[in-house]
Design an enzyme around this catalytic site. Sequence first.
Site, PDB file in Angstrom:
ATOM      1  N   LEU A  19      -6.439   7.697  -9.563  1.00  0.00           N
ATOM      2  CA  LEU A  19      -6.040   8.605  -8.497  1.00  0.00           C
ATOM      3  C   LEU A  19      -4.533   8.801  -8.432  1.00  0.00           C
ATOM      4  CD1 LEU A  19      -8.378   7.153  -5.717  1.00  0.00           C
ATOM      5  CD2 LEU A  19      -8.685   9.299  -6.937  1.00  0.00           C
ATOM      6  N   GLY A  20      -3.779   7.840  -8.907  1.00  0.00           N
ATOM      7  CA  GLY A  20      -2.335   7.949  -8.848  1.00  0.00           C
ATOM      8  C   GLY A  20      -1.695   6.625  -9.213  1.00  0.00           C
ATOM      9  N   GLU A  21      -0.354   6.596  -9.178  1.00  0.00           N
ATOM     10  CA  GLU A  21       0.366   5.372  -9.512  1.00  0.00           C
ATOM     11  C   GLU A  21       1.714   5.385  -8.835  1.00  0.00           C
ATOM     12  OE1 GLU A  21       1.584   2.606 -13.364  1.00  0.00           O
ATOM     13  OE2 GLU A  21       0.404   4.436 -13.611  1.00  0.00           O
ATOM     14  N   GLY A  68       5.027   2.316  -7.363  1.00  0.00           N
ATOM     15  CA  GLY A  68       5.721   1.092  -7.734  1.00  0.00           C
ATOM     16  C   GLY A  68       4.831  -0.126  -7.664  1.00  0.00           C
ATOM     17  N   PHE A  69       3.851  -0.129  -6.775  1.00  0.00           N
ATOM     18  CA  PHE A  69       2.940  -1.267  -6.657  1.00  0.00           C
ATOM     19  C   PHE A  69       2.039  -1.363  -7.876  1.00  0.00           C
ATOM     20  CE2 PHE A  69      -0.679  -3.652  -5.272  1.00  0.00           C
ATOM     21  CZ  PHE A  69      -0.223  -4.512  -4.292  1.00  0.00           C
ATOM     22  N   LYS A  92      -6.571  -0.597  -5.547  1.00  0.00           N
ATOM     23  CA  LYS A  92      -5.129  -0.600  -5.764  1.00  0.00           C
ATOM     24  C   LYS A  92      -4.728  -1.865  -6.526  1.00  0.00           C
ATOM     25  CE  LYS A  92      -1.094  -0.861  -2.622  1.00  0.00           C
ATOM     26  NZ  LYS A  92      -0.720  -0.639  -1.216  1.00  0.00           N
ATOM     27  N   PRO A 122      -1.267   1.080 -10.341  1.00  0.00           N
ATOM     28  CA  PRO A 122      -2.200   2.211 -10.333  1.00  0.00           C
ATOM     29  C   PRO A 122      -3.283   2.070  -9.274  1.00  0.00           C
ATOM     30  CG  PRO A 122      -2.734   0.718 -12.122  1.00  0.00           C
ATOM     31  CD  PRO A 122      -1.462   0.193 -11.499  1.00  0.00           C
ATOM     32  N   VAL A 123      -3.872   3.215  -8.891  1.00  0.00           N
ATOM     33  CA  VAL A 123      -4.963   3.259  -7.916  1.00  0.00           C
ATOM     34  C   VAL A 123      -6.143   3.995  -8.550  1.00  0.00           C
ATOM     35  CG1 VAL A 123      -5.663   3.975  -5.605  1.00  0.00           C
ATOM     36  CG2 VAL A 123      -3.300   3.308  -6.034  1.00  0.00           C
ATOM     37  N   ASP A 182       7.273   1.900   8.233  1.00  0.00           N
ATOM     38  CA  ASP A 182       7.358   2.952   7.212  1.00  0.00           C
ATOM     39  C   ASP A 182       6.433   4.112   7.592  1.00  0.00           C
ATOM     40  OD1 ASP A 182       8.436   4.061   4.953  1.00  0.00           O
ATOM     41  OD2 ASP A 182       7.055   3.080   3.568  1.00  0.00           O
TER      42      ASP A 182
END
Length: 637
Positions: free
Chosen positions: A306-308, A310-311, A328, A313-314, A425
């Site tokens: 689904l995305g990536e 700094g933590f 995650k 990939p998801v 945040d």
Amino acid sequence: MNFFSIWKKAVRREGGVLPSGLRCLQRNFPCGRNRPVYDNFSVKCGGPETISNQIIYERDNETLGPATYYVASTDRWAVSNVGHFWDNNNSKYTSDSSSQIVANTLDPQLFWTARISPVSLRYYGLGLVNGNYTVRLQFAETTIMNPLSGWESLGRRVFDIYIQGNLVWEDFDIKKEADGNSFQAVPKNFPAQVSDNYLEIHLFWAGKGTCCIPTAGTYGPSISAISVTRDPTGKKIKIGLILGIFVPVGVVSCLCILALFYFVQRRMRLHRKKDEELLGIDARPYTFSYAELKAATADFNPANKLGEGGFGPVFKGTLNDGRVIAVKQLSVASHQGKSQFVAEIATISAVQQRNLVKLYGCCIEGEKRILVYEYLENKSLDQALFAGKTRLYLDWPTRFDICLGVARGLAYLHEESRLRIVHRDVKASNILLDSDLNPKISDFGLAKLYDDKKTHISTRVAGTIGYLAPEYAMRGHLTEKVDVFGFGVVALEVVSGRPNSDTSLEAEKMYLLDWAWHLHQNNNEVELVDANLSEFNEEEVKRLIRVALLCTQSSPQMRPSMSRAVAMLLADVEVGAVTAQPGYLMSGWKFNDTTSFMSTDTQTTKTDYSHYTSSSSTRVLTPDRDSKPVLQEIIGE
């Protein structure tokens, strides 16, 4: 008001000595922990001791107020209430219907009284033997009339039921479950598992139903009686097994003990890192196996990515029970991610509210660190607002409801949660939208627990430019008013359909707060509205903009609490006059703002579900003598 506030008042009242009952409810319920003595308890909610069907229901007629608790003298159970009936200052927190006949029961005396609450009512079973239990909740609607009573029958009492922190019944309506009849018993049974010697039953009003029919203050949870019993299978003692364990078997026993010692030591070494990371987390999440998540994501297939950020990939996945999840993964190289991993588990596992994203659990095996969330179909708010051709069309009622939902979620974190939490945040990319476009606040990796005894916390700055409150960005002073500031910026983004900074626009419109203040001064707030909106409620637009300007005042004392912001949005209280410029404008700062969608908040390109990921770095703004931006990257805390 949360338990920390109660604790502070209780200490003052006792001359500095913490009451034993409150000690019992603090620190994850130490009372009876590891010393279980009970396998059942029964409570006559709102009334005196009652005997029914050979069960003794203990009395629960203590006077409760807007934020109070009561622990039974035996430390067997406790009750707490949070909330104030906003439309009935003389209301009580119990009801008496002894003059009415309750049908559909052989024990009508159980329903002569009830415990009621405007918002949140919790019952705790303390000192319980671990095992499986059956929770029997007894309800009866004794305030809202039957259909033949005319308009007085139109009221609806709707609330949610949680057992051990799990939502077991959403939008529970007593009268509806009684086929539309009042004064009729409605018993409900729920299974529960006790693993830490206490049980929590939580009845929570989520703002649904009616408020004042047939009388003021007719809303919120209501319950007549509770009985909790341990399942019979949990009580059977296998005498043969016990004898087999304790009968000496000589050398065989010694060999078994040595083998067990070796196995335990090996397991301790393998899981030492896991224990260190989770040490001090009160609300432990459900733990998934790596194999389970690997199967759910088709071996972390790139097609499910689904995305990536700094933590790490998801991935999208589907569990065996049919739940769709967002998985995650922590990148091995992410040092900051490890601390945020623990912070996110510790924070989000301790809270539950419809406008907060749900954490299903985590996975810790070897070096693998994974968080598992509910999957939200409509991605993040910044994607919906700013993603160009792929953006969603959000009409005005939806936008207003999104702002209201975010405000309610923050109000819960600040004032209603058992733990007082500052998110730190709050921004559009950290607000997710479900299939019905309901907002859910996410990404608690930077969250801080906040003690009422302190005026503020001094900490290194972490957050995103454009959403940082001045006192936090400049001095590191952290209070819940930092989240209030972030909410104000998000609200203006929702109204305008644009990010808080856009250098492609003309100078007067480049910075959203600056432009909003200019339009407000000229009494022309409606010009801020997104050009894609052909219809909108002008009164609601002006109200939301003025609330946002109040939330972004440079002085934290001038910003409203989030609960008051909710009341102002609902027009329950008047919106105060905005007399000063908001936020950083007073300091003459100009900056190239970033959001997680617009660009440089992380070193990786964020796409789709990147809002499930934490940034590899966060940026803060420091003004120099020439008012030029100086960006300092803060790695970790």
